[in-house]
Design a protein around this motif. Structure first.
Motif, mmCIF file in Angstrom:
data_model
loop_
_atom_site.group_PDB
_atom_site.id
_atom_site.type_symbol
_atom_site.label_atom_id
_atom_site.label_comp_id
_atom_site.label_asym_id
_atom_site.label_seq_id
_atom_site.Cartn_x
_atom_site.Cartn_y
_atom_site.Cartn_z
ATOM 1 N N UNK A 129 0.846 -1.192 0.000
ATOM 2 C CA UNK A 129 0.000 0.000 0.000
ATOM 3 C C UNK A 129 0.881 1.242 0.000
ATOM 4 N N UNK A 130 0.296 2.329 -0.485
ATOM 5 C CA UNK A 130 0.902 3.642 -0.354
ATOM 6 C C UNK A 130 0.239 4.329 0.820
ATOM 7 N N UNK A 131 1.026 5.048 1.594
ATOM 8 C CA UNK A 131 0.504 5.838 2.697
ATOM 9 C C UNK A 131 0.914 7.285 2.474
ATOM 10 N N UNK A 132 -0.062 8.160 2.478
ATOM 11 C CA UNK A 132 0.207 9.585 2.312
ATOM 12 C C UNK A 132 -0.273 10.290 3.566
ATOM 13 N N UNK A 133 0.590 11.089 4.143
ATOM 14 C CA UNK A 133 0.212 11.943 5.258
ATOM 15 C C UNK A 133 0.309 13.375 4.762
ATOM 16 N N UNK A 156 -3.068 2.580 -8.016
ATOM 17 C CA UNK A 156 -2.904 4.030 -7.920
ATOM 18 C C UNK A 156 -1.900 4.578 -8.909
ATOM 19 N N UNK A 157 -2.111 5.821 -9.212
ATOM 20 C CA UNK A 157 -1.120 6.631 -9.912
ATOM 21 C C UNK A 157 -1.131 7.979 -9.215
ATOM 22 N N UNK A 158 -0.003 8.396 -8.706
ATOM 23 C CA UNK A 158 0.103 9.697 -8.066
ATOM 24 C C UNK A 158 0.672 10.672 -9.085
ATOM 25 N N UNK A 159 0.023 11.808 -9.212
ATOM 26 C CA UNK A 159 0.493 12.830 -10.140
ATOM 27 C C UNK A 159 0.504 14.161 -9.411
ATOM 28 N N UNK A 160 1.630 14.832 -9.464
ATOM 29 C CA UNK A 160 1.772 16.118 -8.803
ATOM 30 C C UNK A 160 2.131 17.176 -9.841
ATOM 31 N N UNK A 161 1.457 18.278 -9.777
ATOM 32 C CA UNK A 161 1.811 19.427 -10.595
ATOM 33 C C UNK A 161 2.198 20.538 -9.638
#
Length: 166
Positions: A129-133, A156-161
């Motif tokens: 799993x991915x964990x984001x805080x 999931x795919x995380x995308x940041x701009x």
């Protein structure tokens, strides 16, 4: 469990891709602050916080569990402390209460799920799993919200701009 559907940003985003996005509030109310959340909010571990625990679904499959913590000074006695849908979402309500987030800090880690996580997300015990805080601060640098998100990594795919400079 209250369901959020049409009209929220997640539902609209999923619909734009021909999918169905929903959320279930599985718990809301005051809880003792976990150590990591207390540290981010600058309070003592065990001090009361308001939490909203949501299960995010895509086409009825769980893809994320999010616990959002608020200081009681902000959330006690508001709709943030209940399981009912919040018209316009929590961000809109926070703004109405005078708390506008302007700075977000995120930490992303990966690991194996604990039993509660794999049961909620319907994953295999050996699926990472991915964990984001995420810590959100207001214009005075005061912490107003902490989100702890857990999601099956393969889904999931995380995308940041990120805009930098002037």
């Amino acid at each position: 469990m209250a369901k959020q559907g049409r009209g929220d940003a997640w539902a609209e985003e999923a619909e734009a891709r021909g999918r169905r996005g929903t959320q279930r509030i599985v718990h809301a109310g005051e809880v003792p602050a976990p150590a990591d959340v207390a540290g981010l909010l600058g309070i003592v571990e065990g001090e009361p916080l308001v939490v909203r625990r949501r299960l995010i679904l895509l086409d009825d499959q769980p893809i994320e569990r999010t616990d959002t913590y608020y200081p009681t000074a902000i959330a006690r006695g508001t709709r943030l402390a209940g399981t009912a849908r919040i018209p316009g979402g929590a961000v809109t309500l926070l703004a109405e209460l005078g708390h506008v987030g302007v700075l977000v800090t995120e930490d992303v880690t990966a690991g194996m799920p604990d039993e509660e996580e794999w049961e909620a997300l319907r994953t295999a015990a050996d699926e990472p799993v991915l964990r984001i805080t995420r810590l959100t601060r207001d214009r005075d640098d005061r912490p107003i919200q902490v989100d702890r998100m857990v999601m099956p990594a393969p889904r999931q795919r995380l995308r940041y701009e990120i805009r930098i400079g002037g």
